[in-house]
Design an enzyme around this catalytic site. Structure first.
Site, mmCIF file in Angstrom:
data_model
loop_
_atom_site.group_PDB
_atom_site.id
_atom_site.type_symbol
_atom_site.label_atom_id
_atom_site.label_comp_id
_atom_site.label_asym_id
_atom_site.label_seq_id
_atom_site.Cartn_x
_atom_site.Cartn_y
_atom_site.Cartn_z
ATOM 1 N N SER A 95 0.848 -1.186 0.000
ATOM 2 C CA SER A 95 0.000 0.000 0.000
ATOM 3 C C SER A 95 0.886 1.239 0.000
ATOM 4 O O SER A 95 1.848 1.314 0.779
ATOM 5 C CB SER A 95 -0.912 -0.004 1.230
ATOM 6 O OG SER A 95 -1.735 1.140 1.248
ATOM 7 N N HIS A 99 2.001 12.082 0.292
ATOM 8 C CA HIS A 99 1.503 13.437 0.549
ATOM 9 C C HIS A 99 2.650 14.425 0.299
ATOM 10 O O HIS A 99 3.507 14.629 1.168
ATOM 11 C CB HIS A 99 1.010 13.570 1.989
ATOM 12 C CG HIS A 99 -0.222 12.784 2.298
ATOM 13 N ND1 HIS A 99 -1.450 13.101 1.763
ATOM 14 C CD2 HIS A 99 -0.418 11.700 3.090
ATOM 15 C CE1 HIS A 99 -2.362 12.239 2.219
ATOM 16 N NE2 HIS A 99 -1.755 11.385 3.016
ATOM 17 N N HIS A 109 -2.351 7.605 -4.184
ATOM 18 C CA HIS A 109 -2.535 6.368 -3.427
ATOM 19 C C HIS A 109 -2.535 5.206 -4.403
ATOM 20 O O HIS A 109 -3.027 5.311 -5.526
ATOM 21 C CB HIS A 109 -3.875 6.400 -2.675
ATOM 22 C CG HIS A 109 -4.400 5.036 -2.327
ATOM 23 N ND1 HIS A 109 -5.364 4.394 -3.087
ATOM 24 C CD2 HIS A 109 -4.081 4.181 -1.320
ATOM 25 C CE1 HIS A 109 -5.625 3.216 -2.550
ATOM 26 N NE2 HIS A 109 -4.860 3.054 -1.483
ATOM 27 N N VAL A 112 -1.726 -2.887 -4.264
ATOM 28 C CA VAL A 112 -1.924 -4.153 -4.972
ATOM 29 C C VAL A 112 -1.920 -5.240 -3.908
ATOM 30 O O VAL A 112 -1.133 -5.188 -2.954
ATOM 31 C CB VAL A 112 -0.844 -4.410 -6.035
ATOM 32 C CG1 VAL A 112 -1.088 -3.553 -7.260
ATOM 33 C CG2 VAL A 112 0.560 -4.148 -5.498
ATOM 34 N N ARG A 113 -2.799 -6.217 -4.053
ATOM 35 C CA ARG A 113 -2.995 -7.148 -2.947
ATOM 36 C C ARG A 113 -3.510 -8.498 -3.452
ATOM 37 O O ARG A 113 -4.066 -8.608 -4.545
ATOM 38 C CB ARG A 113 -3.972 -6.561 -1.934
ATOM 39 C CG ARG A 113 -5.324 -6.234 -2.523
ATOM 40 C CD ARG A 113 -6.191 -5.387 -1.593
ATOM 41 N NE ARG A 113 -7.491 -5.128 -2.195
ATOM 42 C CZ ARG A 113 -7.726 -4.127 -3.039
ATOM 43 N NH1 ARG A 113 -6.771 -3.287 -3.364
ATOM 44 N NH2 ARG A 113 -8.933 -3.951 -3.547
ATOM 45 N N HIS A 150 -4.537 9.025 -16.515
ATOM 46 C CA HIS A 150 -5.526 8.042 -16.957
ATOM 47 C C HIS A 150 -5.052 7.249 -18.175
ATOM 48 O O HIS A 150 -5.402 6.070 -18.316
ATOM 49 C CB HIS A 150 -6.869 8.722 -17.221
ATOM 50 C CG HIS A 150 -7.683 8.894 -15.976
ATOM 51 N ND1 HIS A 150 -8.523 7.920 -15.505
ATOM 52 C CD2 HIS A 150 -7.735 9.905 -15.072
ATOM 53 C CE1 HIS A 150 -9.085 8.330 -14.378
ATOM 54 N NE2 HIS A 150 -8.625 9.536 -14.096
ATOM 55 N N HIS A 180 -21.256 11.336 2.166
ATOM 56 C CA HIS A 180 -21.789 12.357 3.074
ATOM 57 C C HIS A 180 -21.455 13.772 2.601
ATOM 58 O O HIS A 180 -22.060 14.742 3.060
ATOM 59 C CB HIS A 180 -21.254 12.136 4.497
ATOM 60 C CG HIS A 180 -19.771 12.257 4.619
ATOM 61 N ND1 HIS A 180 -18.903 11.335 4.098
ATOM 62 C CD2 HIS A 180 -18.998 13.197 5.222
ATOM 63 C CE1 HIS A 180 -17.661 11.682 4.367
ATOM 64 N NE2 HIS A 180 -17.679 12.812 5.042
ATOM 65 N N GLY A 264 -4.491 -5.620 12.820
ATOM 66 C CA GLY A 264 -3.260 -5.223 12.144
ATOM 67 C C GLY A 264 -2.548 -4.142 12.933
ATOM 68 O O GLY A 264 -3.000 -3.695 13.988
ATOM 69 N N ARG A 265 -1.429 -3.708 12.412
ATOM 70 C CA ARG A 265 -0.616 -2.726 13.120
ATOM 71 C C ARG A 265 -1.168 -1.328 12.858
ATOM 72 O O ARG A 265 -1.135 -0.820 11.738
ATOM 73 C CB ARG A 265 0.835 -2.805 12.656
ATOM 74 C CG ARG A 265 1.765 -1.911 13.459
ATOM 75 C CD ARG A 265 3.214 -2.265 13.158
ATOM 76 N NE ARG A 265 4.111 -1.478 13.972
ATOM 77 C CZ ARG A 265 4.621 -0.297 13.595
ATOM 78 N NH1 ARG A 265 4.285 0.214 12.417
ATOM 79 N NH2 ARG A 265 5.443 0.355 14.380
#
Length: 309
Positions: A95, A99, A109, A112-113, A150, A180, A264-265
């Site tokens: 991940s 910034h 951002h 890949v997982r 893109h 929201h 997780g951490r």
């Protein structure tokens, strides 16, 4: 799912992590380097968080690798997939959240997982899939950046099916949306999940392509915008818009929810949050301003690949 396949995925992810850190350090003139923070998870697995803070270009950057495993899935993973209930699992990925300091350089951002819930007996099959994508969050929009971003996203998908970019772009636009606030987080990109199309090798190939194209898409934009002159007005707007980023990650982001619910951490999970953020009550941009243009042009759905300048 063989251990050999899982190992090949991990090897790619770790190489990608190191490659991206090296590329980002080459853009940072301050001499700041990524700090490697290795961690383990009591229930199984661990990872390495690579974090750079306080640079001249990179105000905060994180490139995190993780591989967590366990005997029970958190609610965020099994709520819509009842067939996963009671299974053990492996989840591994990289991940990335960048910034930049300069308000004219966009936040980006990517992740890949891979996920697998092994079969418990001979009557079952492994349940597995790949996911990932990358998206861009500008504070001051540039049409040429959006088009380039893109087009490279489209190129990452092209070898695996002509329709995938369009499908993944729509998924990204839907996902990175603050319901929201009734507004997009940024200009999107591509996002996919539960991908098994074409079998393991094809799906793994897509994940690798997306991971490898992220740097090609983002680093030239960062390099172009990193030294653009700015003042207090631009910095204030950047901090204000960063508030939207925080809201999305804490309220909607599935990865954040999965990480926290799976024990997780926390430091690594919340690495994605920017270092300085402000909220203003009922603020609106000045008519005709660059800030207003972000809302009117760049946060609206656009066909950026075919956008006419």
């Amino acid at each position: 799912m063989s251990l050999e396949k899982l190992s090949s995925i991990e090897s790619f992810l770790k190489r990608l992590q190191l490659q991206l850190c090296s590329q980002l350090e080459s853009i940072e003139p301050s001499g700041h380097k990524f700090i490697a923070d290795h961690w383990t998870r009591p229930e199984g697995g661990g990872g390495t968080s690579m974090v750079l803070e306080g640079g001249e270009v990179l105000e905060k950057a994180g490139v995190n690798f993780s591989h967590v495993e366990g005997t029970n899935l958190p609610p965020s993973a099994s709520a819509n997939r009842p067939e996963l209930a009671g299974r053990s699992f492996h989840a591994t990925g990289v991940s990335i959240v960048i910034h930049p300091k300069n308000p004219y350089a966009p936040t980006s951002h990517a992740n890949v997982r891979f996920f697998v819930a092994p079969a418990r007996n001979e009557d079952e099959e492994d349940i597995w899939w790949f996911g990932g994508g990358f998206d861009l969050t500008p504070y001051y929009g540039f049409v040429e950046d959006a088009i380039e971003w893109h087009k490279i996203a489209q190129a990452s998908c092209a070898p695996f099916g002509e329709a995938l970019y369009s499908e993944f772009k729509k998924t990204c636009d839907r996902y990175f949306y603050l319901k929201h606030r009734n507004e997009a987080r940024g200009i999107g990109g591509i996002f996919f999940d539960d991908f098994t199309e074409g079998g393991f090798d094809n799906a793994f190939g897509l994940m690798k392509s997306v991971g490898e194209h992220y740097g090609k898409a983002y680093l030239p934009i960062l390099d172009r915008r990193k030294a653009t002159p700015y003042g207090d007005r631009e910095k204030d707007f950047q901090k204000y818009r960063r508030g939207r980023y925080v809201e999305f990650n804490l309220v909607f982001d599935r990865g954040t929810h999965f990480g926290l619910q799976s024990n997780g951490r926390t430091e690594s999970i919340l690495m994605s949050l920017p270092p300085e953020v402000t909220w203003k009550y009922n603020w609106t941009p000045e008519v005709g301003s660059r800030e207003a243009d972000l809302y009117e042009t760049f946060l609206q759905p656009q066909d950026w690949v075919n956008f006419k300048v």
